[in-house]
Design an enzyme around this catalytic site. Structure first.
Site, PDB file in Angstrom:
ATOM      1  CG  HIS A 179     -46.498 -62.860  14.448  1.00  0.00           C
ATOM      2  ND1 HIS A 179     -45.553 -63.323  15.342  1.00  0.00           N
ATOM      3  CD2 HIS A 179     -45.919 -61.815  13.803  1.00  0.00           C
ATOM      4  CE1 HIS A 179     -44.453 -62.591  15.245  1.00  0.00           C
ATOM      5  NE2 HIS A 179     -44.652 -61.671  14.317  1.00  0.00           N
TER       6      HIS A 179
ATOM      7  CD  GLU B 235     -45.464 -65.261  18.466  1.00  0.00           C
ATOM      8  OE1 GLU B 235     -44.856 -66.013  19.253  1.00  0.00           O
ATOM      9  OE2 GLU B 235     -45.468 -65.421  17.235  1.00  0.00           O
TER      10      GLU B 235
ATOM     11  CB  CYS C 278     -42.853 -59.002  15.874  1.00  0.00           C
ATOM     12  SG  CYS C 278     -43.628 -58.521  14.322  1.00  0.00           S
TER      13      CYS C 278
END
Length: 205
Positions: free
Chosen positions: A167, A84, A148
């Site tokens: 992730h 991410e 998250c």
């Protein structure tokens, strides 16, 4: 003797639909594998609770003074190990394990809408995929507006961008815990190399 780099890596505990959270399984496997002799690795499990995150993260950053914090979470939609690039401040309306969500629906009330990691995830993704470890890595710019994303943004804010979020898919969809631990090891080692390269560039200016 070289000073050890302090790295903190977290995974999440169980939550609805995930009685065993593959992120914590992967982090425990990473702890077993290690990150090499020059890295002092600290791992911890984070509850899927907004208030626990708000209490835990400042103490992690303050107590350990890490060079890098890497948070790992599970995504039901992921089929690759996904890096991410950024965390988002607003849009947190989904209830946590305690049936709670922030009244403001945001992480930091005066914070910017989005904070990017100092690490270029595209570069890390390319390097790991080229190393052919047998696990596919991809990049995302949307960590999902749940714990998250909330954890990532909060940590990016506290650590001035010296943070990453990874992730992972659920276990055996398609990767085992051992596979995910190996992928985390490869990804974090590339992150540390990139940070070193950036530091050398800064020192030359």
């Amino acid at each position: 003797m070289t000073n050890k780099k302090k790295i903190v890596v977290t995974g999440f505990g169980p939550f609805c639909g995930h009685p065993v959270n593959s992120s914590w399984v992967a982090v425990q496997e990473l702890e077993r594998l290690g990150l090499g002799e020059v890295v002092d690795l600290y791992v911890c499990e984070v509850p899927v609770e907004y208030q626990a995150v708000q209490n835990l993260l400042p103490s992690l950053w303050k107590e350990h003074q890490p060079q890098l914090v890497v948070h790992v979470g599970v995504s039901s939609f992921a089929t690759t190990v996904t890096l991410e690039q950024c965390g988002h401040n607003k849009g947190y309306k989904r209830l946590d394990n305690c049936s709670f969500c922030p009244a403001s629906h945001c992480c930091v009330e005066s914070g910017p809408d989005c904070i990017k990691s100092l690490l270029d995830m595209d570069t890390i993704c390319k390097r790991v995929n080229e190393s052919d470890i047998g696990i596919t890595v991809s990049v995302s710019k949307d960590a999902g507006r749940y714990l998250c994303d909330f954890t990532y943004y909060t940590s990016l804010y506290l650590g001035q961008g010296r943070c990453a979020f990874v992730h992972v898919p659920p276990l055996e969809k398609p990767y085992s815990g051992q596979d995910l631990g190996k992928a985390l090891q490869a990804v974090i080692q590339e992150m540390l190399k990139l940070l070193e390269e950036e530091e050398h560039k800064d020192n030359k200016h």
